[in-house]
Scaffold this active site. Sequence first.
Site, mmCIF file in Angstrom:
data_model
loop_
_atom_site.group_PDB
_atom_site.id
_atom_site.type_symbol
_atom_site.label_atom_id
_atom_site.label_comp_id
_atom_site.label_asym_id
_atom_site.label_seq_id
_atom_site.Cartn_x
_atom_site.Cartn_y
_atom_site.Cartn_z
ATOM 1 N N ASP A 210 81.303 -9.837 41.642
ATOM 2 C CA ASP A 210 81.674 -8.930 40.563
ATOM 3 C C ASP A 210 80.925 -7.601 40.706
ATOM 4 O O ASP A 210 79.737 -7.584 41.069
ATOM 5 C CB ASP A 210 81.324 -9.597 39.230
ATOM 6 C CG ASP A 210 81.827 -8.827 38.028
ATOM 7 O OD1 ASP A 210 83.044 -8.610 37.927
ATOM 8 O OD2 ASP A 210 80.995 -8.453 37.178
ATOM 9 N N GLU A 278 84.111 -6.646 44.501
ATOM 10 C CA GLU A 278 84.845 -5.730 43.611
ATOM 11 C C GLU A 278 84.106 -4.396 43.586
ATOM 12 O O GLU A 278 82.943 -4.332 43.201
ATOM 13 C CB GLU A 278 84.924 -6.298 42.199
ATOM 14 C CG GLU A 278 85.590 -5.348 41.214
ATOM 15 C CD GLU A 278 85.361 -5.741 39.760
ATOM 16 O OE1 GLU A 278 86.227 -5.420 38.925
ATOM 17 O OE2 GLU A 278 84.319 -6.367 39.462
#
Length: 543
Positions: A210, A278
């Site tokens: 993330d 990401e």
Amino acid sequence: MDAAAKPVDWADRNWWRGATIYQIYPRSFQDTDGDGVGDLRGIEQRLDHIADLGADAIWISPFFKSPMKDFGYDVEDYTRVDPMFGTNEDFDAVIRKARSLGLRVMVDLVFSHTSDRHPWFQESRLSRDNAKSDWYVWADPSPDGTVPNNWLSMFGGSSWRWDSQREQYYLHNFLASQPDLNLHNPEVQEALLDVLRFWLERGVSGFRFDVINFYFCDRYLRSNPPLPRELRNDSIAPSVNPYNHQLHLFDKNQPENLDFLRKLRAVMEPYAAAAVGEVGDAQRGLEIMAEYTTGNDKVHMCYPFELLQPKKLTAPLLEETFHRMNRAAPDAWPCWAYTNHDTVRLPTRWNASDAALRSYAVLLMCLRGSACIYQGEELGLPEAELAYEDLQDPYGKEFWPQFKGRDGARTPMAWTQGTNGGFSTAQKPWLPVVSTHLERAVETQAGVPGSMLEHYRKALRLRRDYPTLRHGAMDALWTQGDLIQFLRLGVETIFCAFNLGDGTVEARPPEGNWMVMGTDTGAKPPAASVTLGPWEFCLARRV
């Protein structure tokens, strides 16, 4: 079952190149205990659907112990399954079932921040001189008592929160209950690497990291400069969020990140594991992705936001995206995605017809790079329209009604047309299943010729059948109006042409003998000049 019968080389270190990864949002996939929230046993139960689709791996959004203020992206314990989702043994069962179907399992790790309930933070906030006092980003107030600098939270307002116990501010790039870890501290890095080792030993094949570019902030906490209005981009944060008013030079994207990514890669290598990061950046996403994935010593692949943004994908935009990426680093490896748990679903975001969705699906399978598909994308699900009282997302509640948050993409999967779409027996699931999704439920599309689900199965099979689409180079990219055409080069040469518009275009393959491929996906045969109607495409291989 094709996917189960296909042999898998579990020791293949390059399995991720050209792989198709299916994202599961566990709260909304399948509920087996009737509490209205999906769980790991539900994932195990529904893995056959993903295997039948033809995916190579699954990525499961966070299922770790959490107070769920950001629905799992606020982690309280990195190595324990939250009881809401089951047990660590339930996760082991998911691994076993996935392997039996030829599916690899990737877990979603949040290393930029934790929950404020994490024991690390609870100890860190006790004093300025305890063993974990430097495990989070703490700063003294400005002389007048205000925040240390001008950094903003992605969720609105200052990214600093006052802690009366330490009489200091702590950094939170997201919710105030999500304090940022201080990765400048080697002890923090080693603790996170231990988390990696824990899940690798449990049998996972990789990770989704993330906000991978948020791991480090500037050591000196320098303020960000303003961003000129004409350069603001709402692909990362909605326009109503002042986050877009800054050039984020110092609160993320720091050079120290590269060495930590190398450490992550070194831990994964012995396990033949892979990672997708990401990259949350509206200004330099492609360039950062290129920087993070080159050299075979950092993360394997990253997905930027060029195909996730509100702006509709056009042929010129796609051409510009690949040219920018090639200028930054020709060997960078992207992982393309049209949608995920944070974005408005594709049919709604781009006002895409079913014909457009079919074309986009095949295009995704033809682009150089790997691909992510978000649950329900294969059904053509539109964004769910929800009432304010149904909202759960704190982001949506903060900026309602100008920005409705992310819940419209997170509603439960529609498996049947029955109660709650077959997702749950609960009287009221955590989010409602909307009628527009019931109409497109899995049971209404499976085995039905021409359905979106069957089209996605054919599109994914196309990539499996032609290794050049998975691993090959991409060349001769050319656009004219809504037409984009390019070559894929590998064990064979493949010509791809797509009409990304509602008019008619003429595609022209290079000279040579070409044979049509992918006819079951709707591909038109090649000719000296191929007329492509709205959203039509031509696929051919050189013979």
